[in-house]
Write a protein that holds these residues in place. Sequence first.
Motif: not given
Length: 528
Positions: A296-316
């Motif tokens: 899902a490398c197009s914009d279809t994958g953005i929700p996953l990228g946002c969730a992964l940011y939240g899990y790995h970066i925002a929540k560490g």
Amino acid sequence: MIILGIHKDPWHNTGAAIIKEVDNEVQFAFISEERLNREKDSRVFPIKSILACMKQLNINSKDEIDLIVMDHIEDIDWRKDNKTREVIVNDFFKDINEEKIKIINHHLAHACSTFFSSSFDEAAVLIVDGRGTMKETQSLFYASTKDNQINLLDSTDKVGIGLLYSTVSQKIGFGKMQEGKTMGLAPYGRDNNKRIFNFPKEFVGVVTDYSNVVSEGTYTLTAEYDKEISGWDDVATAAYEVQEECEAAFLHLAKYAKEKTKSDFLCLSGGVALNSVSNDKVLKSGLFNDIFINPACSDTGIPLGCALYGYHIAKGRPKSYSTINPYMGPEYSVEDINKAISSFTGFSIYERNAIEKLTEMLIDNKIIARHYGRSEMGPRALGNRSILMNPTIEENKDVLNERVKHRESFRPFAPAILEEFTCDYFDLDRQSPYMLLVPNVNEDKRQVIPAVTHVDGTARVQTLTKERNGAFYDLVESFYKISGVPVLLNTSFNVAGEPIVETPEDAIRCFLSTNIDALLIGEILLIK
């Protein structure tokens, strides 16, 4: 811990993803809104996607969500609704504490989606698409699982290869977000001994600048490049020329990424990373030991990228999984399937030895549809929402187009192959599980699988393993045992202009409204 990722208006391909951690076990759910509202490239607020992900992971209330992460355009209020352009607070957000909401950069979401989905511990991450949060077109990051770092190294807002490719695609008669048609058409213009555009190659660092070619705002060709295109030869030549330009731009950007990061690994994302031909050129260049592209490398994958940011970066949270399984859509129970089947007529029901019966039908050159398990993310069917045919009969490409798909004759169909046979059939020395590489078909196999061999001798390959693909692998293996060919033709389960089917009802409706011969839905086989 529960993290919700959302891709919402004013972007296209809205959707949702949820990461849920319970006792150090990580669970994923993901779906695009178009699969549920049946509106291709949907732009509406993804409430159906959010609710489907919550249901999949047994989340009863939005109050259970710890963090909501979205991408958005910088100068637009995130509450503004794309359909009405009125400032509203969506019902979903009205009673959520805004401290739970995090807005991130569009390209950063792309970077998270591809890097954290890969098996790499560190990598260069290259994003190539239309426009992002800050109007950027191309960005380079360096990422590492050590401390979950994804650091921006360089970015540009100059008109890039993505906007050029889109503009030329529309110039030659295709609609918005139909660049895949241009890629399929391009080989037909390869031997035309002329050039229409002669694009300037102004490549410096992360910049591939086409500002003199594409007009800002209107995204049309400038007067100098707005050439007359008339007839099949001109259209094919234009497609080939812009594809050739895309490959050159990708190779330049890959070389820059290597020089800048010194990494042995590259992750790609953004809509242009769907250009499987260019991806293969980067891989074959030898610049990197390996490359990875999320399906899902197009914009279809953005929700996953946002969730992964939240899990790995925002929540560490550290990365405790190797890669992400692409089959993250809703799961449908036996009761759901039986209820759907009982709502329709026009078929017989076959419930024993389905794989054996399907194999017989494929050998007998029937068209088979498969709705099995959780749906795959991204715009390409990976077996769970697929239409399948015998690849050994050259005419099957035209048969499938005429009877079901109704799409342009120049667009190829993909081969799904048992991974252990990959080198025997293709110039490919590694897995390609998501149809994001287009290698050459070995010359001695082109007449063996002509229905999935493109006019230039290439194929957009999907490699299958028992671990990853389960019962789909079993079906291809069953076909191999009788035919001696470990390949099936695989295309998305939909008709032209519609999203891929999602629910059992969608599948049966498409089955009955087309000339598909049989549908495997769960463990039940429906035969007309």
